[in-house]
Design a protein around this motif. Structure first.
Motif, PDB file in Angstrom:
ATOM      1  N   PHE A 142     -21.007 -45.964   3.610  1.00 27.16           N
ATOM      2  CA  PHE A 142     -20.270 -46.524   4.741  1.00 27.16           C
ATOM      3  C   PHE A 142     -18.854 -45.990   4.857  1.00 27.16           C
ATOM      4  N   ALA A 143     -18.331 -45.325   3.847  1.00 25.52           N
ATOM      5  CA  ALA A 143     -16.920 -44.961   3.900  1.00 25.52           C
ATOM      6  C   ALA A 143     -16.621 -43.739   3.055  1.00 25.52           C
ATOM      7  N   ILE A 144     -15.461 -43.134   3.357  1.00 24.78           N
ATOM      8  CA  ILE A 144     -14.951 -42.038   2.530  1.00 24.78           C
ATOM      9  C   ILE A 144     -13.496 -42.315   2.190  1.00 24.78           C
ATOM     10  N   ARG A 145     -13.056 -41.719   1.096  1.00 20.57           N
ATOM     11  CA  ARG A 145     -11.636 -41.718   0.754  1.00 20.57           C
ATOM     12  C   ARG A 145     -11.195 -40.283   0.588  1.00 20.57           C
ATOM     13  N   ALA A 146     -10.162 -39.889   1.291  1.00 20.40           N
ATOM     14  CA  ALA A 146      -9.566 -38.561   1.159  1.00 20.40           C
ATOM     15  C   ALA A 146      -8.142 -38.754   0.668  1.00 20.40           C
ATOM     16  N   ASN A 147      -7.923 -38.483  -0.619  1.00 18.28           N
ATOM     17  CA  ASN A 147      -6.659 -38.804  -1.281  1.00 18.28           C
ATOM     18  C   ASN A 147      -6.343 -40.290  -1.110  1.00 18.28           C
ATOM     19  N   LEU A 148      -5.326 -40.640  -0.317  1.00 18.39           N
ATOM     20  CA  LEU A 148      -4.928 -42.044  -0.193  1.00 18.39           C
ATOM     21  C   LEU A 148      -5.435 -42.693   1.094  1.00 18.39           C
ATOM     22  N   PHE A 149      -6.216 -41.941   1.861  1.00 18.49           N
ATOM     23  CA  PHE A 149      -6.691 -42.414   3.161  1.00 18.49           C
ATOM     24  C   PHE A 149      -8.152 -42.859   3.082  1.00 18.49           C
ATOM     25  N   PHE A 150      -8.452 -44.028   3.653  1.00 22.83           N
ATOM     26  CA  PHE A 150      -9.808 -44.558   3.697  1.00 22.83           C
ATOM     27  C   PHE A 150     -10.301 -44.605   5.144  1.00 22.83           C
ATOM     28  N   LEU A 151     -11.574 -44.283   5.331  1.00 26.56           N
ATOM     29  CA  LEU A 151     -12.225 -44.453   6.634  1.00 26.56           C
ATOM     30  C   LEU A 151     -13.552 -45.166   6.442  1.00 26.56           C
ATOM     31  N   VAL A 152     -13.740 -46.250   7.161  1.00 25.90           N
ATOM     32  CA  VAL A 152     -15.019 -46.948   7.243  1.00 25.90           C
ATOM     33  C   VAL A 152     -15.536 -46.733   8.662  1.00 25.90           C
TER      34      VAL A 152
END
Length: 370
Positions: A142-152
């Motif tokens: 349901f989600a990814i984290r790229a360094n300090l950024f999260f996207l759901v």
């Protein structure tokens, strides 16, 4: 004597008729009102309304400013939702639109992954593991984290929903767990229905409470029978002044003045209609509040309009949830005129605004999220 009896009887019948008519009119008026929930609050509005949502094309925009619009493209500039991160909600989508949304979400994730993995220089604030796919409790992606950024990016009953957040390096693990809980707890809610469980209402969504998580829910309505009337209710976890913040900024009077002079500026001139008191102190949703009433001349320097605002200062230390609340009711006469509808007169406008304010209540006594 007979004439006196007839006149007395006639007055009685007339009085009964007037009372009956008044009761019937009052009952009919209440039947037309609809109740919805915003955050942990509930509000009643007269008749059906258009509710601002995010256009599908904007749901995946990586932007710090959430964008919400009515169905005809008019922007609702104060709508905002945050619970674990900034939340955007689309209208109901077709199967092809859902497929397109999920494809774009995957592309967004792939682009973010490529970006962080190919960076030549790593900042000291970046985590050792620059990218990860996060899974919900049922194992679904349901989600990814790229360094300090999260996207759901998820679909809830054919509505596209995104949640974006950024945290400090030492908060990554905590944020990951919070997002897992939110995704597990999020579900569909038909607008103008009131859940009986503890949680946070947004358009088309309901999120059961996640312990200690602060919320911000601001919904904008535009009446369908009176498109000149927009109603906005914001329910926000009570704020606390930081080390370098001025405490007066958190007061209801400051926020009320700031709204009319800095935030809302869609006018050429503005006049406070409470000339002597400047503000009224009124009860609002079980709290003390500041009420203001204004007359505006729009930027065309001709159109007269009116605004009504109620603001509270919440208490972050209260044992029972005591949030920062804001309600406005604003008339934009041209929105009615261009549709061939007569704008609501001043007296009726302020009567309606106060009725709406009186309808706002907490959905239940829930422990404060500190």
């Amino acid at each position: 004597m007979g004439n006196i009896y007839k006149m007395t009887r006639l007055r009685s019948i007339t009085a009964i008729t007037l009372i009956t008519t008044s009761i019937c009119a009052s009952a009919a008026e209440k039947l037309d009102w609809r109740t919805d929930c915003v955050g942990r609050m509930k509000i009643s509005i007269p008749g059906d309304a258009d509710i601002a949502i995010t256009p599908t094309k904007s749901v995946l925009e990586d932007s710090s400013s959430a964008r919400f619009f009515f169905s005809d493209g008019v922007r609702a500039g104060y709508s905002w939702f945050s619970y674990g991160g900034n939340i955007k909600i689309s209208n109901q989508l077709s199967p092809s639109e859902i497929s397109s949304f999920l494809k774009k979400a995957d592309e967004f994730g792939a682009s973010a992954r490529e970006d962080v993995l190919t960076r030549k220089y790593q900042r000291s604030e970046d985590p050792d593991n620059p990218f990860e796919t996060i899974y919900a409790n049922d194992g679904s992606k349901f989600a990814i984290r790229a360094n300090l950024f999260f996207l759901v990016a998820i679909v809830v009953n054919n509505h596209a929903v995104t949640l974006m957040s950024s945290v400090d390096k030492d908060q990554i693990s905590l944020e990951t767990e919070i997002l897992k809980k939110i995704v597990t707890n999020i579900g569909y809610r038909a607008n103008f229905t009131i859940p009986q469980r503890s949680g946070v209402c947004m358009p088309f969504l309901f999120v059961e409470d996640v312990e200690n998580e602060a919320r911000l829910a601001g919904t904008t309505y535009r009446l369908k029978d009176h498109p000149d009337i927009t109603i906005f209710l914001e329910d926000r976890s009570a704020g606390r002044p930081g080390k370098y913040m001025r405490p007066e900024v958190f007061t209801a009077i400051y926020k009320s003045n700031y709204f009319w002079t800095q935030r809302y500026q869609d006018y050429d001139s503005i006049e406070n209609l409470l000339k002597f008191r400047r503000h009224n102190n009124i009860p609002f949703a079980g709290q003390r509040a500041v009420e203001s009433k204004v007359r505006m001349i729009r930027t065309d320097k001709i159109t007269e309009d009116f605004g009504y605002l109620v603001v509270t200062q919440g208490n972050p230390d209260a044992k029972v949830d005591t949030p920062d609340l804001m309600l406005y009711v604003i008339r934009d006469a041209q929105e009615a005129i261009k549709r061939g509808i007569k704008p609501l007169p001043e007296k009726e406008f302020f009567k309606l605004a106060r009725q709406i304010a009186d309808s706002v209540k907490h959905r239940g006594a829930i422990s404060s999220d500190k």
